[in-house]
Design an enzyme around this catalytic site. Structure first.
Site, PDB file in Angstrom:
ATOM      1  N   ARG A  70      18.608  -1.862   0.026  1.00  0.00           N
ATOM      2  CA  ARG A  70      16.819  -2.696  -0.213  1.00  0.00           C
ATOM      3  C   ARG A  70      16.279  -2.500  -1.459  1.00  0.00           C
ATOM      4  NH1 ARG A  70      11.506  -2.979   0.368  1.00  0.00           N
ATOM      5  NH2 ARG A  70      10.814  -4.920   1.150  1.00  0.00           N
ATOM      6  N   CYS A 127       4.202   1.540  -1.708  1.00  0.00           N
ATOM      7  CA  CYS A 127       5.221   1.113  -2.724  1.00  0.00           C
ATOM      8  C   CYS A 127       4.890   2.118  -3.834  1.00  0.00           C
ATOM      9  CB  CYS A 127       4.927  -0.164  -2.801  1.00  0.00           C
ATOM     10  SG  CYS A 127       5.114  -1.808  -1.874  1.00  0.00           S
ATOM     11  N   SER A 153       0.781  -0.858   0.235  1.00  0.00           N
ATOM     12  CA  SER A 153       0.371  -0.457  -0.257  1.00  0.00           C
ATOM     13  C   SER A 153       1.128   0.941   0.068  1.00  0.00           C
ATOM     14  CB  SER A 153      -0.881   0.146   1.578  1.00  0.00           C
ATOM     15  OG  SER A 153      -0.738  -0.263   2.380  1.00  0.00           O
TER      16      SER A 153
HETATM   17  P1  XMP Z   1       1.190  -3.724   2.495  1.00  0.00           P
HETATM   18  O1  XMP Z   1       0.405  -3.850   1.838  1.00  0.00           O
HETATM   19  O2  XMP Z   1       0.974  -4.278   4.313  1.00  0.00           O
HETATM   20  O3  XMP Z   1       2.547  -4.177   1.801  1.00  0.00           O
HETATM   21  O4  XMP Z   1       2.040  -2.384   2.899  1.00  0.00           O
HETATM   22  C1  XMP Z   1       4.435  -4.122   2.515  1.00  0.00           C
HETATM   23  C2  XMP Z   1       5.506  -4.322   2.096  1.00  0.00           C
HETATM   24  O5  XMP Z   1       5.305  -3.857   1.042  1.00  0.00           O
HETATM   25  C3  XMP Z   1       6.811  -4.116   0.893  1.00  0.00           C
HETATM   26  N1  XMP Z   1       7.664  -2.689   1.139  1.00  0.00           N
HETATM   27  C4  XMP Z   1       8.115  -1.379   0.015  1.00  0.00           C
HETATM   28  N2  XMP Z   1       7.962  -1.868  -1.735  1.00  0.00           N
HETATM   29  N3  XMP Z   1       8.444   0.524  -1.967  1.00  0.00           N
HETATM   30  C5  XMP Z   1       8.258  -0.202  -2.645  1.00  0.00           C
HETATM   31  O6  XMP Z   1       7.933  -1.117  -2.888  1.00  0.00           O
HETATM   32  C6  XMP Z   1       8.400   0.601   0.145  1.00  0.00           C
HETATM   33  O7  XMP Z   1       8.794   1.883   0.399  1.00  0.00           O
HETATM   34  C7  XMP Z   1       8.291  -0.934   0.439  1.00  0.00           C
HETATM   35  N4  XMP Z   1       8.010  -1.010   1.407  1.00  0.00           N
HETATM   36  C8  XMP Z   1       7.553  -2.387   2.035  1.00  0.00           C
HETATM   37  C9  XMP Z   1       7.483  -4.842   1.799  1.00  0.00           C
HETATM   38  O8  XMP Z   1       7.562  -5.759   0.993  1.00  0.00           O
HETATM   39  C10 XMP Z   1       6.022  -4.365   3.217  1.00  0.00           C
HETATM   40  O9  XMP Z   1       6.355  -6.631   3.429  1.00  0.00           O
END
Ligand code: XMP
Length: 489
Positions: free
Chosen positions: A413, A314, A312
């Site tokens: 990352r 990303c 959400s």
């Molecule tokens: P939800 O949908 O639960 O997703 O908010 C959490 C997962 O998103 C990933 N994650 C990221 N992916 N940019 C990305 O493209 C980001 O800044 C980011 N931060 C987290 C990660 O896999 C997490 O578990």
């Protein structure tokens, strides 16, 4: 080559996501469903993991998740010292026997003892002499009430000297008996005068019967890790120390299907003793590569984490045009797992908006799901509760957002060196209170979904049918055609 799961989701290369599908109802024989699952040798009574993000999982969240039967993966956007502290707190939070007991010298002052207890967040210290022999115990209850006495008191005058202790091989029942008989809460394990561990009343109580625990009754601890062996010997030593408290490392990169990351993890696996979940990946080919071409230590490689760009917070897919939505990625990787190593666990990571998305992930082969979105608004997540337009909120940010990157520990990352391109955003989520009620709702959604689908276990969910939903069907699947902004309870 199997294409069983993939055919359920995509026709040609349609990259389907949660809202595109619905599980079809199945014949229900019983309401008795089992939502437990496995990740390597570890059993979880609920198949849910909180994400390794600095606005989601620190020690408080990890402890609560494990107590409730799931797992919290501690984030790595901090120093090794802080990571070590968080891991120790998880391991110490609940164990039948605490091995890493906090001690204090017999010549210390009451003020020093009080400060140490506050710093470590514990309620008792075992007192030792210069030869490390046990001399007594001091608990919070022994600390005097008045400030004068705290300032000037000597620990030796307040500690309990006649120690009641227990032998190393004693059972849980024997320990409970001694604690009750003597109306005490802490029981040191002493051998030849030396401290070998500590048993506490709080840890013996079966208050959390579903907790995720190791052999010694300690909570399972998971930590995010960069897929790279650190270079300096100081950093290596710190990581080795952290390894003692961790059960499972989760590699923490947006996309793991890279030669450099794979080689880095192989070095890490040689260096560390804990198990590994590798990810994230998003395709059959990626999984096939990890499962057949990398020669990872097969005992330590226990799971694959999937999904890219669906979270959400990303913005990877927006910024780069590349992504593998979690449902699609799960189906792809599940087929490869079925073809090459059916014992491998699969974690579907990110993109879950509603409780009903969770059973959908299991229907295409997931063993566990990971979410940040469901948990960042809980009491147990890091950060403060703010008020915006009269609503209580908490900050939720992507690890690729500019403010998370500014902290400085997650630069690898994403694509290393690409400092100018944020791949995540920072925003707010409604404050939703304690984790246990959120978990309760998710569990209920999953259980009811399994009942409607006619499945009795997570493994069984792989056999349920799903269908692609048209746009009109998606609209109908939600409450619709009602007056906006007016709710009637
Ligand atoms: P939800 O949908 O639960 O997703 O908010 C959490 C997962 O998103 C990933 N994650 C990221 N992916 N940019 C990305 O493209 C980001 O800044 C980011 N931060 C987290 C990660 O896999 C997490 O578990």
């Amino acid at each position: 080559m199997s294409d069983y799961f993939r055919n359920k989701v995509h026709h040609k290369e349609i990259v389907a996501t949660f809202d595109d599908v619905l599980i079809l109802p199945g014949f229900t024989k019983t309401y008795d469903v089992d939502i437990s699952t496995k990740l390597g040798k570890y059993k979880f009574n609920i198949p849910i993991i909180s994400a390794a993000m600095d606005t989601v999982t620190e020690d408080e969240m990890a402890i609560r998740m494990a107590l409730l039967g799931g797992l919290g993966v501690l984030h790595r956007n901090c120093s090794y010292d802080k990571q070590l502290k968080m891991c120790k707190n998880v391991k110490r939070a609940r164990s039948f026997v605490i091995r890493d007991v906090a001690t204090i010298d017999i010549n210390a002052s009451i003020l020093e003892a009080k400060t140490l207890m506050e710093q470590e967040g514990i309620s008792g210290l075992v007192v030792i002499d210069s030869e490390n022999k046990v001399k007594g115990i001091l608990t919070k209850r022994d600390i005097p009430f008045t400030e004068d006495r705290v300032k000037s008191g000597k620990l030796i005058d307040y500690m309990t000297k006649d120690l009641i202790s227990i032998e190393r091989e004693s059972s849980r029942e024997e320990a409970l008996e001694i604690l009750y008989k003597n109306r005490i809460e802490k029981l040191p394990i002493i051998e030849n005068g030396y401290l070998k561990g500590l048993i506490t009343k709080k840890d013996l109580k079966p208050e959390f019967p579903y907790a995720s625990i190791d052999k010694e009754g300690r909570l399972l601890c998971a930590l995010a890790i960069s897929p790279k062996l650190p270079e300096s010997s100081e950093a290596k030593n710190k990581l080795k120390n952290i390894d003692e408290y961790v059960d499972i490392f989760f590699t923490d990169v947006a996309e793991f299907y890279k030669e450099k990351d794979i080689l880095g993890v192989k070095e890490l696996m040689n260096f560390l003793d804990s198990d590994f979940v590798l990810g994230n990946i998003g395709t059959y080919e990626g999984a096939e590569h990890l499962l057949t071409k990398c020669d990872f230590d097969s005992d330590k490689f226990i799971g694959i984490k999937v999904g890219m760009g669906s979270g959400s917070i990303c913005s990877t897919s927006i910024q780069t045009g590349v992504g593998a939505p979690t449902l699609y990625a799960t189906a792809e990787v599940a087929d490869a797992i079925q073809d090459y190593n059916p014992k491998m666990s699969l974690i579907a990571d990110g993109g879950f908006k509603n409780p009903g998305d969770i059973p959908k992930a299991f229907s295409v082969g997931a063993s566990l799901i990971m979410s940040g979105h469901f948990f960042a608004g809980c009491t147990e997540s890091p950060g403060y509760i703010d008020t915006i337009q009269g609503r209580k909120v908490k900050v939720y940010r992507g690890m690729g957002s500019q403010n998370a990157r500014d902290i400085g520990f997650v630069s690898d990352r994403y694509v290393e060196g690409s400092k100018l391109l944020p791949e995540g955003v920072s925003s707010y989520l409604p404050f939703v209170g304690g984790l246990s009620s959120v978990i309760q709702t998710l569990k209920q959604g999953l259980k009811n979904g399994m009942i409607y689908a006619g499945a009795t276990s997570i493994e069984n969910m792989k056999n349920v049918k799903i269908g692609i939903v048209s746009y009109a069907g998606q609209r109908e699947a939600r409450p619709h055609d009602l007056l906006d902004n007016i709710s009637y309870y």
